[in-house]
Design an enzyme around this catalytic site. Structure first.
Site, PDB file in Angstrom:
ATOM      1  N   GLN A  53      -5.341  13.730   3.020  1.00 27.13           N
ATOM      2  CA  GLN A  53      -6.571  12.947   2.895  1.00 27.13           C
ATOM      3  C   GLN A  53      -7.555  13.448   3.932  1.00 27.13           C
ATOM      4  OE1 GLN A  53      -6.315   8.647   3.147  1.00 27.13           O
ATOM      5  NE2 GLN A  53      -8.485   8.511   3.651  1.00 27.13           N
ATOM      6  N   CYS A  59      -8.414   6.436   0.827  1.00 26.31           N
ATOM      7  CA  CYS A  59      -6.960   6.307   0.727  1.00 26.31           C
ATOM      8  C   CYS A  59      -6.522   5.660  -0.586  1.00 26.31           C
ATOM      9  CB  CYS A  59      -6.386   5.554   1.923  1.00 26.31           C
ATOM     10  SG  CYS A  59      -7.057   3.899   2.162  1.00 26.31           S
ATOM     11  N   HIS A 133      -5.015   0.588   5.035  1.00 24.99           N
ATOM     12  CA  HIS A 133      -4.713   1.897   4.467  1.00 24.99           C
ATOM     13  C   HIS A 133      -3.779   1.767   3.267  1.00 24.99           C
ATOM     14  CE1 HIS A 133      -4.318   6.228   4.516  1.00 24.99           C
ATOM     15  NE2 HIS A 133      -3.005   6.159   4.635  1.00 24.99           N
ATOM     16  N   ASP A 148       1.511   9.573   1.909  1.00 25.94           N
ATOM     17  CA  ASP A 148       0.402   9.117   2.751  1.00 25.94           C
ATOM     18  C   ASP A 148      -0.373  10.353   3.178  1.00 25.94           C
ATOM     19  OD1 ASP A 148      -1.298   8.270   4.787  1.00 25.94           O
ATOM     20  OD2 ASP A 148       0.222   7.071   5.814  1.00 25.94           O
TER      21      ASP A 148
END
Length: 194
Positions: A53, A59, A133, A148
């Protein structure tokens, strides 16, 4: 997240998106986890679609891309689907290259921005500091992965199956909650096959 409530979720579950608060406790854990995995190693299947990211406050979009990309075999894309084209174009790229490609992929960027402004609450600006997040939890090849884009690699949480994926993903979610027991800002969304 008890078994009675989970029994109401349509099956099979393809992915779980978890929204959680980014706290000092979480950041400490994240650093320790990364160091531990770098020292001990872990198995990550090459078929796991993972991207970094690099766009602030994206996110949720990254989490959805992770969820869909790792379940393409269960999806029916329209022939002219922007997301299908993005996934096909980026399938052989590294996680960093995928992130750079997303930065320049206007169709998804425009959709992200317009969706962010359609909600009932005002969307944060792209540069605003946000302390919540999204991550995706997926089943790839019988292993539960945490994806993630802020982390350098996927996290393998062990074996799972189509039958136990939701319950296994909930156990991972509970660990996030146990690290910050005074926090209430957690939300999980299950993506189920139609």
């Amino acid at each position: 997240m008890d078994s009675e409530l989970l029994s109401m979720v349509p099956r099979p579950v393809c992915a779980v998106l978890l929204l959680f608060p980014v706290t000092e406790k979480y950041e400490t854990f994240r650093t320790e986890e990364e160091e531990r995995i770098k020292a001990q190693g872990q198995e990550v299947r090459s078929s796991v679609y993972f991207m970094k990211q690099t766009i602030n406050n994206a996110c949720g979009t990254i989490g959805l891309i992770h969820a869909i990309a790792n379940n393409r075999d269960k999806m029916n894309f329209e022939s002219n689907s922007t997301l299908k084209k993005f996934l096909e174009d980026s399938s052989s790229m590294s996680p960093e290259e995928r992130a750079k490609y997303l930065e320049t992929y206007d169709a998804i960027r425009v959709t992200h921005e317009s969706s962010a402004h359609e909600g009932q609450t005002e969307a944060p600006s792209i540069d605003e500091k946000v302390d919540l997040h999204f991550i995706a939890l997926v089943n790839v090849g019988g292993h539960l992965y945490e994806l993630d884009g802020r982390k350098p690699f996927p996290i393998n949480h062990g074996q799972t199956s189509d039958d136990t994926f939701l319950e296994d993903a909930v156990e991972v979610c509970k660990k996030f909650m146990e690290r910050d027991p005074e926090e209430l800002r957690f939300n999980a969304i299950a993506l189920s096959a139609a």
